[in-house]
Scaffold this motif. Structure first.
Motif, PDB file in Angstrom:
ATOM      1  N   MET A  73       4.408 -22.011  -9.053  1.00  0.00           N
ATOM      2  CA  MET A  73       5.258 -22.943  -8.651  1.00  0.00           C
ATOM      3  C   MET A  73       5.553 -21.944  -7.201  1.00  0.00           C
ATOM      4  N   PHE A  74       5.541 -20.837  -7.327  1.00  0.00           N
ATOM      5  CA  PHE A  74       5.962 -19.863  -6.213  1.00  0.00           C
ATOM      6  C   PHE A  74       4.980 -20.232  -5.024  1.00  0.00           C
ATOM      7  N   PHE A  75       3.649 -20.466  -5.446  1.00  0.00           N
ATOM      8  CA  PHE A  75       2.368 -20.862  -4.389  1.00  0.00           C
ATOM      9  C   PHE A  75       2.127 -22.213  -3.919  1.00  0.00           C
ATOM     10  N   TYR A  76       2.270 -23.207  -4.909  1.00  0.00           N
ATOM     11  CA  TYR A  76       1.961 -24.452  -4.946  1.00  0.00           C
ATOM     12  C   TYR A  76       2.930 -25.224  -3.801  1.00  0.00           C
ATOM     13  N   VAL A  77       2.328 -26.112  -2.896  1.00  0.00           N
ATOM     14  CA  VAL A  77       3.169 -27.004  -1.952  1.00  0.00           C
ATOM     15  C   VAL A  77       2.868 -28.309  -2.429  1.00  0.00           C
ATOM     16  N   PRO A  78       3.911 -29.220  -2.906  1.00  0.00           N
ATOM     17  CA  PRO A  78       3.474 -30.457  -3.244  1.00  0.00           C
ATOM     18  C   PRO A  78       3.456 -31.418  -2.350  1.00  0.00           C
ATOM     19  N   GLY A  85      -4.800 -27.031   0.369  1.00  0.00           N
ATOM     20  CA  GLY A  85      -4.940 -25.726   0.898  1.00  0.00           C
ATOM     21  C   GLY A  85      -4.151 -24.586   0.202  1.00  0.00           C
ATOM     22  N   SER A  86      -2.954 -24.808  -0.242  1.00  0.00           N
ATOM     23  CA  SER A  86      -2.423 -24.017  -1.185  1.00  0.00           C
ATOM     24  C   SER A  86      -3.086 -23.419  -2.278  1.00  0.00           C
ATOM     25  N   ILE A  87      -4.066 -24.394  -2.924  1.00  0.00           N
ATOM     26  CA  ILE A  87      -4.640 -24.250  -3.962  1.00  0.00           C
ATOM     27  C   ILE A  87      -5.944 -23.330  -3.717  1.00  0.00           C
ATOM     28  N   LYS A  88      -6.613 -23.474  -2.512  1.00  0.00           N
ATOM     29  CA  LYS A  88      -7.449 -22.734  -1.735  1.00  0.00           C
ATOM     30  C   LYS A  88      -6.948 -21.439  -1.679  1.00  0.00           C
ATOM     31  N   ASP A  89      -5.857 -21.495  -1.269  1.00  0.00           N
ATOM     32  CA  ASP A  89      -5.013 -20.057  -1.082  1.00  0.00           C
ATOM     33  C   ASP A  89      -5.141 -19.096  -2.430  1.00  0.00           C
ATOM     34  N   GLN A  91      -7.035 -19.346  -4.762  1.00  0.00           N
ATOM     35  CA  GLN A  91      -8.339 -19.246  -5.248  1.00  0.00           C
ATOM     36  C   GLN A  91      -8.811 -17.926  -4.327  1.00  0.00           C
ATOM     37  N   TYR A  92      -8.509 -17.963  -2.991  1.00  0.00           N
ATOM     38  CA  TYR A  92      -9.125 -17.031  -2.304  1.00  0.00           C
ATOM     39  C   TYR A  92      -8.418 -15.972  -1.670  1.00  0.00           C
ATOM     40  N   ALA A  93      -7.197 -16.011  -1.510  1.00  0.00           N
ATOM     41  CA  ALA A  93      -6.324 -15.246  -0.373  1.00  0.00           C
ATOM     42  C   ALA A  93      -5.105 -14.362  -1.379  1.00  0.00           C
ATOM     43  N   VAL A  94      -4.608 -15.345  -2.598  1.00  0.00           N
ATOM     44  CA  VAL A  94      -3.283 -14.684  -3.154  1.00  0.00           C
ATOM     45  C   VAL A  94      -4.113 -13.553  -4.293  1.00  0.00           C
ATOM     46  N   SER A  95      -3.412 -12.355  -4.439  1.00  0.00           N
ATOM     47  CA  SER A  95      -3.901 -11.438  -5.372  1.00  0.00           C
ATOM     48  C   SER A  95      -3.796 -12.095  -6.889  1.00  0.00           C
ATOM     49  N   PHE A  96      -4.673 -11.945  -7.415  1.00  0.00           N
ATOM     50  CA  PHE A  96      -4.854 -12.644  -8.883  1.00  0.00           C
ATOM     51  C   PHE A  96      -4.371 -14.010  -8.787  1.00  0.00           C
ATOM     52  N   GLY A  97      -4.450 -14.680  -7.814  1.00  0.00           N
ATOM     53  CA  GLY A  97      -4.091 -16.020  -7.807  1.00  0.00           C
ATOM     54  C   GLY A  97      -5.427 -16.757  -8.464  1.00  0.00           C
TER      55      GLY A  97
END
Lengths: 433, 163, 299
Positions: A73-78, A85-89, A91-97
């Motif tokens: 919830m800290f990373f997802y934008v509804p 894009g937030s899911i792609k982030d 997947q690819y850019a957030v540590s341990f995401g």
């Protein structure tokens, strides 16, 4: 100083590793978290073979889902513009995401499977009779809540898979008589899947349904204790009844005064012998930790090596071919696809027959089955007793049918919902370049 | 202790088992600690969705003499004849945007006042307004790096033919 | 002191210890993976190259990590430069440096198309979000693959020809655009053969034939590949249809224009470039007037 710290530590931790049976019983009362558990648990309930610990596994998965979900919830934008894009982030850019999202996804799919298997176990062991009927009903509610949580979570990545799976799913819901259309309208916040739908599904997914599930889960646990433990207890009691220990010739109380011999009523409080039971702390608590660790390791292992699916961004203009519902609804999609019937001039949509009527009947049957079941009570708490042969067979056939339909839907269905057997060449979906 | 009770005491609670238990508990604690660390790490974004600190403004010749406010970048472009300098419009007190009033900058939030060169006249502001490094981009625009402060008094004079 | 029954400890102990170790091992492995991303060795190579060609200071100024060009105006996030680090260092790094560190060639139009406004995928395609090579270069689950030399070869084109298709998202209304020979040829053919007599494009043209304004957005699922001889791609369908319309769509009324293969390819590139791409006005070039014809020599 060190001694005082050690003393403090002992004060905090003693209840987790009691030194004696008495301390163990006391710990159950004194410790808020142990409070959940009975002071003693039967050896039958501790057995791996009886419950397969599926309920504990389901609870472990739900715990994992809650923690990973709050993190997500800290990373997802509804928002329809930013969700993908937030899911792609992640997947690819957030540590341990990546691992975080994978674990949420695999635990969710695991939970659907485990909750279903748990229900099957309870059915096969007949552990829903008598006072346990109420808890069976709660269990059916928990199964439904689990499915709805999975379904609402499915839309959130806002990719093609999500968008079209939810399109198919909500159109199945529309076929419900009278309320179907309104239900879908309310669920979508309109007639099409758009921003309003995403927001509604999001709030349902992150707050409403989990809250309902937590409350039902707590009640489910409480009922297990009120019902005297797992169904396996009944099997022991029945055994004791069949082979009563030599009792001293004595008098017993009955409705009409003193009578010779013993009666069941009097037996009931003393049926479980000391050797049938062990203290819950640390035997049960240790086992729960073990089951949790097994479940956690399994989901983490899957999350490290397998990525949760994420297709192209949602495109309402292009339906992927084939468009499939999530696997736990694919059996419904199979039914929906093949149950449209024509009786003379009358056409009944498969969406209604296969999507609403049949699953609806199944669900109602499940919910009221404890009150229809006529098998002897002595069958409770054992796997596949002969007195429950017929209903267990029917249940197995239904289960196999559902699993088969899922397998067909997930693995065999290709473009235009045609069957492609393994080895048959599938047409490659055409691309632009 | 009775004989029956003795049966229940695991006879194998050996040194090896004690060590294993300790290692097992240690692993779980370490793994959980690592996961908490990982979760904490996730909160430090690896990529930022923020505008770069180095950006282009308009061409020098497009600025009139005096103070021109740029709301998007929160700064003032000051032109004196052919010389340019750029002063931040962010109040050094608590970050509100200051306004140019005839011959001083006033902060609307807590009443700080600054001289035209950015130094404090009165109010709670602890430091003068920043001056940003200013140059000409290869394609002829004023280019500002808001991450690089220059000393007050800095002047940038574009090469002839640019202003 | 009576001790609690410990019989279950014996049974669960081994499993518990094993699961604890596996737990730690898995978490440790996940951590190790996180701190050893595929791009890390590439960035180390870049740092070494910078040290070699640009000096220690420049190498020191480089901080490892995920790099991205974010262009909010066109909703674009390009992380290609996490590996393709040499892209803007053409002044220092040699052009012969192997990929992914090769500097971007300093093409004549680069001044007008700075990286910070256009990123990479605007021209090259591919998945800008990705930080793994396979995901970034197209692959599964991404419908806009990177326009590679490999894809171009399938259609007897060069990589640069394919890229012109993407240039034309913005340059659609140019009469001619310097450097876009394929598209320029297509535009000339489009005019000469009077396509608009039958096809409507952007609201103008005939009604006999399908509207073509957003031809490039056509769902490849929706065209009939029955008579297409090449791979089932929208490119092949369009190309073969241009070469022999009645062969691909037997019921068509479109005449056979007798295009040469290179002409049909150019027209295909132009048609595929007609997509619903929304670029802000400042991205759309002002119309370039056709050069006035050279004065006719006196008779």
């Amino acid at each position: 100083m060190g001694e005082q710290l050690a003393k403090l530590w002992r004060k905090i931790s003693w209840s987790w590793s009691p030194g004696s049976e008495r301390e163990s019983s006391e710990a159950i009362v004194r410790n808020l978290w142990l409070h959940w558990f009975p002071a003693k648990i039967t050896r039958a309930a501790m057995s791996w073979n009886y419950s397969l610990w599926l309920g504990t596994a389901a609870a472990s998965l739900f715990f994992i889902l809650t923690v990973t979900g709050v993190m997500l919830m800290f990373f997802y934008v509804p928002s329809t513009e930013r969700a993908y894009g937030s899911i792609k982030d992640l997947q690819y850019a957030v540590s341990f995401g990546r691992v975080l999202r994978n674990q949420h996804r695999w635990a969710a799919e695991g939970m659907v499977a485990v909750v279903f298997l748990h229900m099957a176990r309870v059915f096969f062991t007949g552990a829903y009779r008598g006072t346990r009927a109420a808890n069976w009903l709660v269990g059916v509610g928990l199964l439904l809540a689990t499915l709805l949580l999975s379904f609402t979570g499915y839309l959130l990545p806002w990719d093609q898979l999500a968008f079209w799976a939810v399109t198919v799913g909500t159109n199945i819901a529309r076929e419900a008589p009278v309320v179907g259309g309104t239900m879908r309208f309310l669920l979508l916040g309109g007639t099409q899947i758009d921003q309003q739908t995403l927001l509604r599904f999001y709030v349902l997914h992150v707050f409403f349904l989990p809250a309902v599930l937590w409350v039902m889960f707590a009640y489910h646990m409480w009922r297990v204790r009120k019902d005297g433990g797992l169904g396996a207890v009944e099997a022991i009691k029945a055994d004791r009844r069949m082979a009563p220990k030599p009792m001293p010739a004595t008098k017993s109380y009955s409705l009409f005064g003193l009578t010779p011999g013993t009666s069941v009523q009097v037996m009931s409080s003393t049926e479980l012998e000391a050797e049938d039971q062990v203290v819950s702390s640390p035997n049960l608590t240790r086992r729960i930790v073990l089951v949790f660790l097994i479940v956690f390791n399994a989901t983490l292992l899957a999350s490290i090596f397998f990525n949760a699916p994420l297709e192209e961004a949602a495109n309402p203009a292009v339906t992927p071919n084939p468009a499939k519902a999530p696997w736990y609804f694919v059996w419904l999609q199979e039914l929906v696809a093949s149950t449209t019937v024509h009786i003379g001039p009358l056409t009944i949509s498969g969406g209604f027959l296969g999507g609403i009527l049949l699953p609806g009947v199944l669900l109602v049957l499940l919910a009221v089955w404890p009150w229809l079941d006529r098998s002897p009570l002595s069958a409770e708490g054992r796997w596949f007793p002969s007195s429950r042969k017929t209903q267990n067979r029917v249940f197995v056939v239904a289960m196999i049918a559902i699993v088969l339909l899922i397998v067909v839907g997930v693995f065999l269905r290709g473009p235009n919902w045609r069957i492609y057997w393994p080895g048959m060449p599938r047409p490659q979906a055409p691309t632009v370049l | 202790m009775s004989a029956a009770d003795k049966k229940n005491v695991p006879p194998t609670d050996t040194e090896r088992r004690r060590v294993l238990r300790l290692l097992g508990k240690g692993s779980v604690v370490a793994a959980f600690a690592a996961q908490i660390g990982a979760a904490a790490r996730a909160f430090f974004p690896n990529v930022l969705y923020e505008p770069p600190t180095k950006f282009k403004l308009k061409r020098p010749e497009e600025y009139p003499p005096g103070f021109t406010f740029d709301a998007a970048h929160r700064l003032f472009v000051v032109r004196e004849e052919d010389a340019f300098h750029v002063i931040s419009a962010v109040c050094t007190h608590l970050g509100c945007t200051v306004q140019w009033r005839e011959n001083e900058f006033d902060c609307p939030c807590h009443g700080s006042r600054f001289r035209p060169n950015g130094s404090v006249i009165s109010g709670p502001a602890p430091r003068p307004l920043s001056w940003f490094d200013t140059r000409l981009s290869p394609d002829g625009f004023l280019e500002v790096d808001s991450a690089v402060d220059v000393a007050p008094g800095f002047r940038f004079v574009p090469p002839k033919g640019q202003a | 002191m009576e001790r609690p029954d410990q019989s279950y400890e014996g049974r669960d102990f081994g499993w518990l210890v094993a699961m604890s170790f596996i737990f730690l091992a898995l978490v440790a492995f996940a951590l190790w993976r996180e701190f050893h991303p595929g791009w890390a060795p590439v960035q180390a190579r870049f740092r070494a190259a910078m040290e070699k060609y640009g000096g220690t200071d420049r190498a020191r100024a480089f901080t490892p990590g995920i790099k991205q060009i974010w262009v909010p105006k066109i909703h674009m996030v390009d992380r290609c430069i996490t590996c393709h680090l040499g892209y803007e260092w053409g002044s220092i790094l040699p052009a012969t440096l192997p990929e992914p560190l090769t500097p971007h060639p300093n093409l004549p139009y680069m001044d007008k198309h700075p990286f910070q406004n256009f990123g990479c995928t605007t021209c090259h395609g591919g998945q800008g979000w990705a930080t793994t090579a396979s995901a970034a270069h197209g692959g599964k689950d991404w419908n806009d693959p990177m326009l590679s030399a490999g894809i171009a070869r399938r259609y007897d084109l060069r990589e640069a020809d394919l890229i012109q298709m993407r240039c034309n998202f913005c340059h659609r209304h140019d009469v001619t655009t310097p450097g876009m020979d394929q598209i320029n040829l297509a535009k000339k053919l489009y005019k000469e053969n009077k396509c608009r007599l039958c096809h409507a494009v952007e609201g103008h043209g005939g009604t006999k034939a399908p509207e073509l304004t957003y031809f490039g957005d056509k769902d490849p699922e929706l065209v009939d590949f029955t008579h297409v001889t090449g791979a089932h791609t929208l490119f092949n369908w369009t190309y073969e249809h241009l070469m022999a319309p009645d062969k691909i769509s037997p019921k068509t009324t479109m005449p056979t224009f007798g295009f040469k293969p290179e002409e049909a390819r150019a027209l295909t590139l132009m048609l595929l470039s007609w997509r619903r791409e929304v670029y802000p006005p400042e991205y759309i070039p002002p119309p370039i007037e056709e050069a006035p014809p050279a004065a006719a020599p006196p008779h």
